[in-house]
Design an enzyme around this catalytic site. Structure first.
Site: not given
Length: 152
Positions: A9, A73, A122, A132
Site C-alpha cells: 500500500d 488496493d 479499507h 496501509d
C-alpha cells in the site's frame, strides 16, 4: 505449493499540495514467516508510493523461482502492470512515473511466476490494513524523509 504472498500500500498526506509526505508499506509472507517493510519520501504522490511499495517489496526477495502473489488496493498499479504496461512500452507513452514503472517492469521480468491482484482497500482485509498502517507510518517519519525530487 510454496508461494510468497505480498500485500502493498501507498499513502500520501496532502497528495495534491506542493509540500507533502508520502509513505509505502508492505507485508511479505512465506512459509509462515511475516516481514513488514515501510519507508517514505517528501514531495511525492500517492501513485508513486503505491508503485514504491511493490518495488521495495520485490527487492526484498532473494529467490526468483518461487511463485509470487502481489495484492494491492491500487487499480493503477494492478491494471498498469497487468494490462497497460505493454502498450505503454510499445507506444513509448508512459507519461507519469516512467522511472518507477520501468523499475517495476524490469523487476517483474526477473521472477519465474508473479501475479498481481486487486484487493478492495479499507475493507477489513487484515494484511491490506497492515500494509496501509505501514504506509502511513512511513509517511510520518518527518525528520528522516528524503525529498523525492532530489533523488537520482
Amino acid at each position: 505449493m510454496e508461494e510468497i504472498i505480498i500485500y502493498t500500500d501507498g499513502a500520501c498526506a496532502n497528495n495534491q499540495e506542493k509540500e507533502n509526505t508520502g509513505g509505502y508499506g508492505a507485508v511479505l509472507m512465506y512459509k509462515g514467516k511475516i516481514k513488514e517493510i515501510f519507508g517514505g519520501y517528501k514531495n511525492t504522490t500517492n501513485n508513486r508510493m503505491e508503485l514504491m511499495a511493490v518495488i521495495e517489496a520485490l527487492k526484498q526477495l532473494k529467490r526468483k523461482d518461487i511463485p509470487i502473489k502481489v495484492y494491492s488496493d491500487s487499480s493503477y498499479v494492478v491494471n498498469g502492470i497487468n494490462i497497460w504496461i505493454h502498450d505503454w512500452i510499445k507506444k513509448g507513452k508512459i507519461k507519469k512515473n516512467y522511472d518507477l514503472w520501468m523499475k517495476l517492469y524490469n523487476l517483474k521480468k526477473g521472477f519465474k511466476k508473479i501475479e498481481f491482484f486487486h484487493v478492495k482497500g479499507h475493507n477489513g482485509d487484515r494484511y491490506n490494513e497492515i500494509a496501509d498502517r505501514l504506509a502511513v507510518k512511513g509517511s510520518q517519519m518527518y525528520d528522516l524523509l528524503v525529498d523525492e525530487k532530489n533523488l537520482d
